[in-house]
Write a protein that holds these residues in place. Sequence first.
Motif, PDB file in Angstrom:
ATOM      1  N   HIS A   1       0.843  -1.197   0.000  1.00 53.26           N
ATOM      2  CA  HIS A   1       0.000   0.000   0.000  1.00 53.26           C
ATOM      3  C   HIS A   1       0.873   1.239   0.000  1.00 53.26           C
ATOM      4  CE1 HIS A   1      -3.916  -1.861   0.368  1.00 53.26           C
ATOM      5  NE2 HIS A   1      -3.502  -2.585   1.388  1.00 53.26           N
TER       6      HIS A   1
ATOM      7  N   ALA B   1      -0.575  -5.384  -5.377  1.00 53.25           N
ATOM      8  CA  ALA B   1      -1.752  -4.896  -6.095  1.00 53.25           C
ATOM      9  C   ALA B   1      -1.511  -4.910  -7.598  1.00 53.25           C
ATOM     10  CB  ALA B   1      -2.097  -3.481  -5.647  1.00 53.25           C
TER      11      ALA B   1
ATOM     12  N   THR C   1      -3.085  -3.344  -9.761  1.00 56.78           N
ATOM     13  CA  THR C   1      -3.284  -2.009 -10.329  1.00 56.78           C
ATOM     14  C   THR C   1      -2.022  -1.156 -10.292  1.00 56.78           C
ATOM     15  OG1 THR C   1      -4.152  -1.472  -8.132  1.00 56.78           O
ATOM     16  CG2 THR C   1      -5.762  -1.833  -9.892  1.00 56.78           C
ATOM     17  N   PHE C   2      -1.024  -1.535  -9.495  1.00 58.31           N
ATOM     18  CA  PHE C   2       0.157  -0.688  -9.332  1.00 58.31           C
ATOM     19  C   PHE C   2       1.185  -0.844 -10.443  1.00 58.31           C
ATOM     20  CE2 PHE C   2      -0.054  -0.457  -4.373  1.00 58.31           C
ATOM     21  CZ  PHE C   2      -1.173   0.352  -4.479  1.00 58.31           C
TER      22      PHE C   2
ATOM     23  N   GLY D   1      -6.243  -5.366  -6.213  1.00 56.35           N
ATOM     24  CA  GLY D   1      -6.195  -3.960  -5.815  1.00 56.35           C
ATOM     25  C   GLY D   1      -7.590  -3.480  -5.438  1.00 56.35           C
TER      26      GLY D   1
ATOM     27  N   HIS E   1      -4.650   5.253  -4.937  1.00 53.08           N
ATOM     28  CA  HIS E   1      -4.409   5.442  -6.364  1.00 53.08           C
ATOM     29  C   HIS E   1      -4.556   6.915  -6.733  1.00 53.08           C
ATOM     30  CE1 HIS E   1      -5.270   1.155  -6.022  1.00 53.08           C
ATOM     31  NE2 HIS E   1      -4.728   0.976  -7.204  1.00 53.08           N
TER      32      HIS E   1
ATOM     33  N   ARG F   1     -11.327  -4.609 -12.975  1.00 49.42           N
ATOM     34  CA  ARG F   1     -10.134  -4.872 -12.161  1.00 49.42           C
ATOM     35  C   ARG F   1      -9.837  -6.362 -12.127  1.00 49.42           C
ATOM     36  NH1 ARG F   1     -12.529  -1.166  -8.759  1.00 49.42           N
ATOM     37  NH2 ARG F   1     -13.000  -2.701  -7.126  1.00 49.42           N
TER      38      ARG F   1
ATOM     39  N   TYR G   1      -6.686  -8.323 -13.606  1.00 51.96           N
ATOM     40  CA  TYR G   1      -5.964  -9.174 -12.653  1.00 51.96           C
ATOM     41  C   TYR G   1      -5.783 -10.576 -13.209  1.00 51.96           C
ATOM     42  CZ  TYR G   1      -5.619 -11.893  -8.227  1.00 51.96           C
ATOM     43  OH  TYR G   1      -5.269 -12.755  -7.221  1.00 51.96           O
TER      44      TYR G   1
END
Length: 311
Positions: A38, A77, A79-80, A108, A114, A128, A132
Motif C-alpha cells: 500500500h 496490487a 493495479t500498481f 487492488g 491510487h 479490475r 488481474y
Amino acid sequence: MRLRIFLEPQQGATYEDQLAVAKAAEDLGFDALFRSDHYLHMGDRAGGLPGPTDAWITLAGLARDTSRIRLGTLMTAATFRYPGPLAITVAQVDRMSGGRVEFGFGAGWFEEEHAVYGIPFPASGRERFDRYEEQLDIITGLWSTPVGDTFRYEGKHYRLAEGPALPKPLQGPRPPVLIGGTGPKRTPRLAAKYADEYNVPFSPLEDTEAAFERTRAAVRDSGRTAPMVYSAAQVLCVGRDEAEISRRAGRIGREVPELRENGLAGSPGELVDRIGRFGAAGAERMYLQVLDMADLDHLELVASQVVPQLD
C-alpha cells in the motif's frame, strides 16, 4: 501449523523498522515475513509517517539483509504495476534472496491511494478482476516459459509481443503464488487455476472455514491434482497478563474485547486455542498481523510461549 509475521508498513515504518522485525523474526524461528503493498496509511495512526515504502524495493533489501526467512506480499496490487515488469521484479528479488520469495497477488482495492499518487484505478470491479486474471496469466506464463523459448500474449487489456520471457526466478518452476479474499465465485476459481496457497484475511473462523470449502470445491471441479495450501491472517495482540494485553491493544488503537473477538488476542494459552481452531478448519499457516513494529518483545513472547505448544 506455520506462523508467519505480517507487517503493514504504510501505517508508519522506515526500511530500518522493517529490517529490525525481519531479523528478529528470523532469529526467533518464524517461517516467513510478509508485508502489505500500500502507498497510503489507513485510519488515524500518525498519518503513516515517515511515508510509504515500496513493497518490492523493501523486499529486495530484505533479500540481501536476511538469510533464511521467506519473504512475500499480502497482497501485491495488480493495479500498481504492468505485468511484464512485475514478473521481472519478482524474479530478480527471488534470485537476490536465494529463492525465498513468495508472490501474494491481488486485484487492488484501495481507490484513495491510487488517486493521491496518480495511479489509474478502474472504477468497475469486473474490469479490475479481468485485468488481474490477465496479469496472473502473463506473469505465470513468463516464468514457466522454458529458457530459449519465447512468450507472446493477446488479451483484452494486455498484449505482449513475442519475447524471451527473462529473467527466470531461482525457484522452479516459479515462486509460490498466493491468492486471497472471500469472493464466492471468481476468487476460488482463480486460486484453483493459478495459486499454490489460498489465504483468507481477517475473517471470523466460520467465514474462513466456508471460504476454504469454496476453494476446495473449485479445486475439485477444476480437476487439479497439485496440492493447495490454506492459510489465514489475523491481527496479533498477546500478553502475559491482562495489563500487558491491554497495553498492546492501546498502542494499536484497539479494544481488548474487540480483538479477542476479531483477532488472535489474549494470553499465550488463548492464542494456542484460537490458532488450533483455525487449524481444525484447515489452515496450515497463520499470518500474524503485527501493527506495533517497535515491540519486538511481542514476537519473542509468541516464539517462546505459543509456538512450542503448537503441533
